[in-house]
Design a protein around this motif. Structure first.
Motif, PDB file in Angstrom:
ATOM      1  N   HIS A  66       0.858  -1.188   0.000  1.00  0.00           N
ATOM      2  CA  HIS A  66       0.000   0.000   0.000  1.00  0.00           C
ATOM      3  C   HIS A  66       0.894   1.239   0.000  1.00  0.00           C
ATOM      4  CE1 HIS A  66      -2.723  -3.170   1.206  1.00  0.00           C
ATOM      5  NE2 HIS A  66      -3.747  -2.358   1.046  1.00  0.00           N
ATOM      6  N   ASN A  67       1.056   1.818  -1.180  1.00  0.00           N
ATOM      7  CA  ASN A  67       2.068   2.851  -1.391  1.00  0.00           C
ATOM      8  C   ASN A  67       1.483   4.258  -1.469  1.00  0.00           C
ATOM      9  OD1 ASN A  67       4.662   3.806  -1.732  1.00  0.00           O
ATOM     10  ND2 ASN A  67       4.786   3.308  -3.910  1.00  0.00           N
ATOM     11  N   HIS A  68       0.227   4.433  -1.093  1.00  0.00           N
ATOM     12  CA  HIS A  68      -0.371   5.771  -1.058  1.00  0.00           C
ATOM     13  C   HIS A  68      -0.087   6.395   0.295  1.00  0.00           C
ATOM     14  CE1 HIS A  68      -3.489   8.929  -1.028  1.00  0.00           C
ATOM     15  NE2 HIS A  68      -3.468   8.838  -2.347  1.00  0.00           N
ATOM     16  N   ILE A  69       0.091   7.707   0.336  1.00  0.00           N
ATOM     17  CA  ILE A  69       0.448   8.388   1.581  1.00  0.00           C
ATOM     18  C   ILE A  69      -0.604   8.183   2.662  1.00  0.00           C
ATOM     19  CG2 ILE A  69      -0.559  10.573   0.795  1.00  0.00           C
ATOM     20  CD1 ILE A  69       2.491  10.044   3.142  1.00  0.00           C
ATOM     21  N   ARG A  70      -1.867   7.989   2.299  1.00  0.00           N
ATOM     22  CA  ARG A  70      -2.915   7.829   3.310  1.00  0.00           C
ATOM     23  C   ARG A  70      -2.705   6.549   4.116  1.00  0.00           C
ATOM     24  NH1 ARG A  70      -8.451   8.746   0.689  1.00  0.00           N
ATOM     25  NH2 ARG A  70      -7.239  10.575   0.081  1.00  0.00           N
ATOM     26  N   SER A  71      -2.333   5.488   3.430  1.00  0.00           N
ATOM     27  CA  SER A  71      -2.046   4.239   4.133  1.00  0.00           C
ATOM     28  C   SER A  71      -0.777   4.356   4.963  1.00  0.00           C
ATOM     29  CB  SER A  71      -1.906   3.086   3.138  1.00  0.00           C
ATOM     30  OG  SER A  71      -3.149   2.773   2.543  1.00  0.00           O
ATOM     31  N   LYS A  72       0.202   5.059   4.431  1.00  0.00           N
ATOM     32  CA  LYS A  72       1.444   5.255   5.180  1.00  0.00           C
ATOM     33  C   LYS A  72       1.194   6.052   6.455  1.00  0.00           C
ATOM     34  CE  LYS A  72       4.401   5.257   1.040  1.00  0.00           C
ATOM     35  NZ  LYS A  72       5.325   6.083   0.231  1.00  0.00           N
ATOM     36  N   ILE A  73       0.345   7.072   6.370  1.00  0.00           N
ATOM     37  CA  ILE A  73       0.027   7.857   7.561  1.00  0.00           C
ATOM     38  C   ILE A  73      -0.644   6.988   8.612  1.00  0.00           C
ATOM     39  CG2 ILE A  73      -1.439   9.714   8.455  1.00  0.00           C
ATOM     40  CD1 ILE A  73      -0.960  11.198   5.817  1.00  0.00           C
ATOM     41  N   ALA A  74      -1.574   6.134   8.188  1.00  0.00           N
ATOM     42  CA  ALA A  74      -2.241   5.239   9.144  1.00  0.00           C
ATOM     43  C   ALA A  74      -1.217   4.401   9.890  1.00  0.00           C
ATOM     44  CB  ALA A  74      -3.238   4.339   8.420  1.00  0.00           C
ATOM     45  N   CYS A  75      -0.236   3.877   9.167  1.00  0.00           N
ATOM     46  CA  CYS A  75       0.804   3.062   9.802  1.00  0.00           C
ATOM     47  C   CYS A  75       1.693   3.912  10.695  1.00  0.00           C
ATOM     48  CB  CYS A  75       1.638   2.364   8.734  1.00  0.00           C
ATOM     49  SG  CYS A  75       0.726   1.126   7.776  1.00  0.00           S
ATOM     50  N   GLY A  76       1.998   5.137  10.260  1.00  0.00           N
ATOM     51  CA  GLY A  76       2.806   6.028  11.073  1.00  0.00           C
ATOM     52  C   GLY A  76       2.105   6.435  12.357  1.00  0.00           C
TER      53      GLY A  76
END
Length: 324
Positions: free
Chosen positions: A168-178
């Motif tokens: 999942h390489n979209h920033i929205r998914s990355k933010i959720a993980c962050g």
């Protein structure tokens, strides 16, 4: 950094138990579950599997955990995902089931290209919860690296974003993980009750992303969880428990702040319905870290398939120094 308890055991078993509670009722609606709520481990149901069976959430979490024993190597994580998809490794019975399309597509693409930079989808419609559900081992790894080696927040979040982006390489998914990482760190480092610790973590995370220049549009996706006192009062019928990553984040946090035990938390998450296993797995990881392994009901742990194998993995990574 070592504790008087094994935080890997706390968190990973929290994920596994939450997942296993949700598997038999995955896709059932909230109204249907309200008439026959989950109160303990069930068997069969959606996938006709025995009690304590866990799904892709746990398989990908365990594959990641297994990879981390040799250090942080994203290519190796993907290789282990390939072994999961193609050979049934990291599954309860040697057979893969319940695989999200985005994860499956990324793993197959990697198996062909061997390129971790191009396998994960990056479109706005590719923001399911498939990276959030498996991110806890990386959060714990980054957390321990911050405490033992003093790595920066930027380095920690870079690792977490890299592992999210494998599928999942979209920033929205990355933010959720962050944000999940900052909640993990706050649970482990701060004092106070669970809502207070989660609030500190979310605030730290939002501040980090604001300072990093992430767009206001993307951060606004998580606006409902920035004030947990207000969010706690939102009624269940306004909580979406679908597979959308923002919805999963919200549903997990809402379940955490509206309960006062591990068992009540994961049961509330499951009984929201729909993506029951993932919402409960995401909530269960944080609940496990806060309440501890000793407070996960033993009768549930006894039902977990391959429990001893999972717990040995958690003991091994806790006892051995983390590799670079």
């Amino acid at each position: 950094m070592k504790y008087d308890r094994n935080i890997w055991m706390d968190g990973i078993m929290g994920v596994i138990v939450g997942d296993a509670l949700g598997v038999p009722v995955e896709f059932l609606g909230r109204n249907e579950l309200s008439n026959h709520p989950v109160t303990t481990m069930r068997g069969y149901g959606t996938y006709h599997l025995p009690e304590g069976s866990w799904s892709d959430d746990s398989s990908m979490t365990l594959a990641t955990l297994d990879s981390l024993k040799d250090g942080f190597h994203p290519e190796d994580i993907m290789e282990k995902f390939v072994c999961w998809i193609k050979s049934g490794e990291y599954t309860p019975f040697g057979k893969v089931f319940d695989v999200g399309n985005t994860c499956y597509d990324a793993i197959i693409r990697y198996s062909i290209s061997k390129n971790i930079n191009t396998c994960g989808r990056s479109g706005e419609h590719d923001n399911g919860n498939g990276s959030l559900m498996r991110i806890l081992p990386i959060c714990l790894y980054a957390y321990e690296k911050q405490h033992t080696e003093g790595i920066t927040d930027e380095a920690a979040i870079s690792m977490i974003h890299t592992v999210s982006a494998l599928t999942h390489n979209h920033i929205r998914s990355k933010i959720a993980c962050g944000l999940y990482y900052f909640m993990v760190r706050s649970i482990l480092d701060r004092t106070g009750n669970l809502p207070e610790r989660l609030q500190h973590g979310i605030t730290d995370g939002i501040n980090y992303y604001e300072e990093s220049g992430v767009s206001k549009k993307e951060l606004a996706q998580y606006s409902r969880i920035t004030d947990l006192k207000a969010f706690k009062e939102i009624p269940a019928d306004q909580i979406n428990s679908s597979g959308y990553v923002v919805a999963t984040s919200e549903a997990a946090v809402w379940s955490l702040i509206n309960t006062n035990s591990f068992a009540k938390c994961v049961l509330k998450a499951v009984n929201l319905g729909y993506d029951t296993d993932t919402v409960a797995a995401v909530a269960g990881g944080l609940a496990g870290l806060y309440y501890g392994y000793a407070n996960i009901p033993e009768e549930w742990l006894d039902k977990i398939q391959k429990r001893n194998w999972i717990e040995q993995m958690c003991k091994r990574i806790d006892q051995e120094p983390l590799s670079p």
